[in-house]
Design an enzyme around this catalytic site. Structure first.
Site, PDB file in Angstrom:
ATOM      1  N   TYR A 230     -28.576   7.803   5.705  1.00  0.00           N
ATOM      2  CA  TYR A 230     -28.399   6.706   6.663  1.00  0.00           C
ATOM      3  C   TYR A 230     -27.719   7.243   7.920  1.00  0.00           C
ATOM      4  O   TYR A 230     -27.109   8.327   7.893  1.00  0.00           O
ATOM      5  CB  TYR A 230     -27.598   5.543   6.051  1.00  0.00           C
ATOM      6  CG  TYR A 230     -26.166   5.858   5.684  1.00  0.00           C
ATOM      7  CD1 TYR A 230     -25.156   5.805   6.643  1.00  0.00           C
ATOM      8  CD2 TYR A 230     -25.820   6.190   4.382  1.00  0.00           C
ATOM      9  CE1 TYR A 230     -23.839   6.087   6.303  1.00  0.00           C
ATOM     10  CE2 TYR A 230     -24.507   6.466   4.035  1.00  0.00           C
ATOM     11  CZ  TYR A 230     -23.528   6.422   5.000  1.00  0.00           C
ATOM     12  OH  TYR A 230     -22.220   6.709   4.670  1.00  0.00           O
TER      13      TYR A 230
ATOM     14  N   ASP B 273     -25.850 -21.373 -22.205  1.00  0.00           N
ATOM     15  CA  ASP B 273     -26.489 -22.269 -23.168  1.00  0.00           C
ATOM     16  C   ASP B 273     -26.366 -21.642 -24.546  1.00  0.00           C
ATOM     17  O   ASP B 273     -26.358 -20.422 -24.689  1.00  0.00           O
ATOM     18  CB  ASP B 273     -27.942 -22.598 -22.796  1.00  0.00           C
ATOM     19  CG  ASP B 273     -28.863 -21.390 -22.839  1.00  0.00           C
ATOM     20  OD1 ASP B 273     -28.369 -20.248 -22.726  1.00  0.00           O
ATOM     21  OD2 ASP B 273     -30.076 -21.581 -22.984  1.00  0.00           O
TER      22      ASP B 273
ATOM     23  N   ASP C 167       0.852  -1.194   0.000  1.00  0.00           N
ATOM     24  CA  ASP C 167       0.000   0.000   0.000  1.00  0.00           C
ATOM     25  C   ASP C 167       0.879   1.232   0.000  1.00  0.00           C
ATOM     26  O   ASP C 167       1.923   1.261   0.658  1.00  0.00           O
ATOM     27  CB  ASP C 167      -0.937   0.029   1.214  1.00  0.00           C
ATOM     28  CG  ASP C 167      -2.148   0.902   0.939  1.00  0.00           C
ATOM     29  OD1 ASP C 167      -3.258   0.360   0.793  1.00  0.00           O
ATOM     30  OD2 ASP C 167      -1.980   2.145   0.801  1.00  0.00           O
TER      31      ASP C 167
ATOM     32  N   THR D  27     -19.422  -3.888   3.032  1.00  0.00           N
ATOM     33  CA  THR D  27     -20.498  -4.873   3.204  1.00  0.00           C
ATOM     34  C   THR D  27     -20.202  -6.201   2.503  1.00  0.00           C
ATOM     35  O   THR D  27     -20.529  -7.262   3.006  1.00  0.00           O
ATOM     36  CB  THR D  27     -21.811  -4.265   2.638  1.00  0.00           C
ATOM     37  OG1 THR D  27     -22.075  -3.049   3.321  1.00  0.00           O
ATOM     38  CG2 THR D  27     -22.984  -5.213   2.762  1.00  0.00           C
TER      39      THR D  27
ATOM     40  N   HIS E  10     -19.119  11.300  -1.576  1.00  0.00           N
ATOM     41  CA  HIS E  10     -20.371  11.050  -0.855  1.00  0.00           C
ATOM     42  C   HIS E  10     -20.202  11.671   0.520  1.00  0.00           C
ATOM     43  O   HIS E  10     -19.176  11.485   1.174  1.00  0.00           O
ATOM     44  CB  HIS E  10     -20.588   9.531  -0.813  1.00  0.00           C
ATOM     45  CG  HIS E  10     -21.267   8.994   0.380  1.00  0.00           C
ATOM     46  ND1 HIS E  10     -22.551   9.328   0.710  1.00  0.00           N
ATOM     47  CD2 HIS E  10     -20.853   8.120   1.340  1.00  0.00           C
ATOM     48  CE1 HIS E  10     -22.892   8.672   1.826  1.00  0.00           C
ATOM     49  NE2 HIS E  10     -21.878   7.950   2.219  1.00  0.00           N
TER      50      HIS E  10
END
Ligand code: FAD
Length: 802
Positions: A253, A533, A32, A348, A222
């Site tokens: 939220y 398919d 990192d 999440t 955000h």
């Protein structure tokens, strides 16, 4: 084990190191450019809410695994996950209905959930004004992940097994040797590797570019703010005790931070962050812009009146990734083997994503179906910067909207049109879009045909993107004839001396038939699951036209093709076009336009011929996805308009209509034809899907054959008929036997010929026999249905073989 370099020590990189080392790949180096473990990426700023319920079964499963895994992890004695539950509240009737639908989704995917009244909402979340809500959806197992400690806890487990984590190593180049990745250059030197995984968060496009790869994600900011202490929370001893809360009607939220409240907003204007800006920023936080938050604060005071005694005290415009369809990006670079990506992943879904990627790397394929997040699911036109930016911003805007499963995307349209588009517009086509293609759902010009039809009224949700004209088009197809635009269906040309060998090795049916034959067949993966398919038309000794399901099929062929030049593979979709001419009068329409004999004797069922139709050279396949006499007709895109006009003119006196996607879909459901990716996937095998007829074990070995023999085949794709013709479902609803959830609906529609709603559903084999009474949850109400023998229309296939 192979030498693996993971770029990025955010939640995804840490989780992947854990999953890889747990599977014995212990030579893992995670790099990192920032410090460990608050490395500066999105994970460093994420408040970590984990709501598991999602329309996508795949994402719900990723989230369930994250909850299960993080729920058992600690860092220095502190849990990294708090199972405080999740509460989504409704302040509008539309949202309240949607929460009932989401309750169904949770049930379908095995997530315990319940609908609760306003009083219970306030009991669960004491700051909430019960008068402000109509009710809520409570998922007790949702909770809060502390992303940085969760990453570190997983990293430590990986380190214990031999992994290395190197801070302040910025990757500046990707090296390759002999056509494979061979390592990465960093500002602190070269690190050799056999496998490189880009888990660089929203810097993914920059890192991908080092390997010549387009990583289609758009970084957007955000807003996340925290309040000063909230008087009602004074003395809070725990960091969080109330459930995480969503107020989607206001795009908001909430979570607690001790005696403060954190508020996230998706209600502001989209704030795209350009590549140049991301390069300039060492971390993922842009300065907070309070003006953009004003409405969020107002709405928050209305829902949580207790906030009146406090104010916003801090905030960020935090950046993370949005893809054109909102799904993560997973998979290996097509042109640089060994270079993988794991991008656009929420906290999440992080552990679930890491698990499937580790399975994919170590075992050769993931154990669950991941086609929805495959890196290569987009076609080239969907990779333009404008498409990625436009659709990414749309995903941001819609993140909390009540989105109907058939709502088409609104931006950057039309992008791809078939040559028939001008004629379709003249006929009043109502278009949707998929894969970048404009596709008519139905044609308003056919509306008069629906007059006088006695059709059950649909409820407002089911009536969206539907019209009685759909049923009229379906009936016209069964009674007369119809033209369907099948241009967007992927066509792959497979040619060369090795073509037959490749197709025989990859497909389940026997395609070694004389030229002029067409075969319906399946692609299986190594575990015997259905990868796709196909219809394979043998047009010459060494020439095949394959009707496929999308770009991933071409990838599969490429991965398995010999590298001796004996097979050439070409996607011909873009330069060609196709029309399905189907219905009992199809031959009457076609015959006058061609000098070739198209009688049943001369041009039989499942045969292919080159014809001239009204002066247009076409490849004609006598197959039908709607279960009627007819042909698929393919030609150069440039000649398409003439083909359409010729067929339309010739069809006038035979009652030929243009048909849209929705009629097509209802006809195929009546015939029991499965749609890959909706009705079945790699998670299912041909026996379970009712497609054993397409498997010829006697033809010799093929991919998946041995595994198929060992599978338990304990589920069935069953045909349900809803008892009351006036009821409908749309797909993904839970199916219950005796009130207990046992499966879920895949696709559904109104069968105009049978006058009933049809739903295909996955059920345990033990209850999938005809006659079983089931219920399907529809906005919380049980809808009665019965398992039926299939197909519902023309079981002998006589209508197609005449
Ligand atoms: P990151 O955490 O960004 O990690 C990528 C790492 O790669 C970084 O550490 C970076 O330094 C490193 N890197 C980049 N380029 C290089 C290079 N060239 N060389 C070496 N290293 C490099 N998700 C949820 O699930 N729930 C939430 O409630 C939630 N809320 C959010 C709120 C905010 C304000 C934000 C910003 C995001 C939120 N998210 C949430 C999204 C979530 O944070 C991200 O999707 C997730 O953290 C991404 O993890 P990652 O490991 O892929 O990326």
């Amino acid at each position: 084990s192979p030498r693996v370099v993971v770029i990025g020590a955010g939640i995804v990189g840490c989780s992947l190191a854990d999953e890889l080392t747990a599977r014995g790949w212990t030579d893992v180096t995670v790099l990192d450019r920032g410090p460990l473990f608050a490395a500066g990426g999105s994970s460093s700023h994420a408040p970590g809410l984990v709501f598991q319920t999602n329309p996508s079964k795949m994402l719900a499963e990723f989230a369930r695994y994250t909850v299960a895994k993080l729920g058992g992890l600690e860092l220095d004695g502190e849990p990294v996950f708090r199972p405080v539950g999740g509460l989504e509240v409704a302040t509008t009737p539309e949202r309240w209905a949607d929460l009932a639908r989401r309750h169904g989704l949770a049930t379908s995917w095995g997530i315990g959930a319940r609908l609760v009244d306003p009083g219970e909402c306030a009991r669960l979340h004491p700051l909430l004004d019960p008068a402000a809500v109509l009710g809520g959806l409570h998922v007790p197992s949702d909770g809060l992940a502390h992303a940085v400690p969760a990453g570190e806890a997983q990293a430590r487990r990986a380190i214990d097994r031999g992994a290395r984590f190197l801070a302040r190593h910025r990757v500046t180049g990707v090296a390759q040797e002999h056509g494979r990745v061979s390592g990465v250059h960093t500002d602190s030197g070269f690190v050799p590797a056999d496998v490189v995984v880009c888990a660089a968060g929203f810097w993914g496009p920059d890192v991908g570019a080092l390997a010549g790869l387009t990583v289609p994600l758009q970084p957007l900011a955000h807003q996340y703010a925290t309040t000063a202490p909230v008087p009602a929370l004074a003395g809070a001893t725990r960091e969080i005790s109330a459930p995480i809360l969503r107020h989607q009607d206001a795009d908001l939220y909430y979570r607690e931070h001790g005696d403060r409240i954190g508020i996230g907003s998706y209600g502001h204007r989209p704030m795209p962050v350009t590549a140049a800006e991301t390069e300039a920023h060492e971390n993922s936080c842009l300065p907070f812009t309070p003006d953009d938050f004003a409405d969020a604060w107002k709405q928050s005071l209305a829902l949580l009146p207790g906030l009146a005694g406090t104010e916003v005290s801090a905030g960020i415009n935090g950046v993370f990734s949005f893809t054109p369809d909102g799904m993560p990006l997973l998979g290996e670079h097509r042109d640089l083997p060994g270079f993988w990506v794991a991008e656009a992943v929420w906290v999440t879904h992080s552990a679930g994503v890491a698990r499937v990627l580790a399975e994919w790397l170590v075992e050769g394929q993931p154990r669950t179906d991941v086609h929805e997040c495959d890196l290569h699911r987009f076609t080239d036109v969907q990779l333009s910067p404008e498409y990625v930016a436009g659709r990414g911003a749309q995903q941001f805007v819609e993140v909390y909207d009540v989105v109907h499963p058939l709502d088409p995307p609104a931006v950057l349209r039309p992008l791809r049109t078939s040559p028939f588009h001008p004629r379709q517009q003249e006929l009043g086509a109502v278009f949707t879009e998929a894969g970048g293609w404009e596709r008519p759902l139905w044609f308003e010009a056919n509306a008069p045909l629906a007059e006088g039809l006695d059709l059950p009224e649909r409820d407002p949700w089911a009536a969206r993107w539907w019209s009685p004209t759909v049923a009229a088009e379906a009936l016209a197809t069964r009674r007369h004839a119809a033209l369907y635009d099948i241009t967007p269906l992927t066509r792959i040309e497979v040619t060369g001396p090795g073509a037959l060998g490749l197709l025989q090795r990859l497909t389940t049916n026997d395609v070694a038939k004389p030229a002029g034959r067409v075969t319906y067949t399946l692609l299986l993966d190594a575990a015997g699951g259905i990868r796709s398919d196909l219809t394979v038309a043998r047009l010459g000794e060494q020439r095949f036209q394959v009707g496929a399901n999308g770009p991933l099929d071409l990838d599969w062929f490429r991965q398995h093709a010999p590298d001796d030049g004996s097979v050439e593979l070409r996607d011909t979709t873009a330069g060609t076009c196709g029309l399905g001419l189907w219905g009992p009068r199809a031959r009457d329409v076609l015959q006058p336009l061609t000098t070739s004999d198209v009688s049943h004797e001369a041009f039989g069922y499942f045969r292919a011929r080159e014809l001239s139709v009204g002066g247009v050279p076409v490849t004609a396949l006598r197959v039908s996805y709607v279960g009627e006499l007819g042909w698929e007709l393919y030609t150069d895109a440039a000649a398409g308009l003439r083909l359409w006009d010729q067929l339309r003119d010739a069809g006038q006196r035979h009652g030929l209509v243009a048909g849209g996607r929705r009629a097509f879909d209802s006809l195929r459901l009546e015939k029991g034809y499965r749609a890959w990716g909706v009705d079945m996937s790699t998670e299912h095998d041909p026996v379970e899907a009712g497609l054993s007829f397409a498997v010829r074990p006697g033809k010799g070995d093929f991919v998946g054959r041995a595994a198929l023999e060992r599978r338990p085949h304990d589920r069935r794709l069953a045909c349900l008929v809803l008892d009351d013709p006036a009821t409908t479902v749309l797909g993904r609803e839970p199916v219950r036997v005796g009130g207990t959830p046992v499966g879920h609906v895949t696709s559904a529609g109104f069968g105009a010929t049978v006058g009933r709603s049809i739903a295909y559903a996955w059920l345990p084999a033990s209850v999938a026999g005809p006659g079983t009474a089931v219920t399907v949850d529809w906005f919380g109400e049980p809808v009665a249905a019965t398992v039926a023998a299939e197909p519902l229309v023309d079981p002998s296939g006589a209508r197609m073989r005449c």
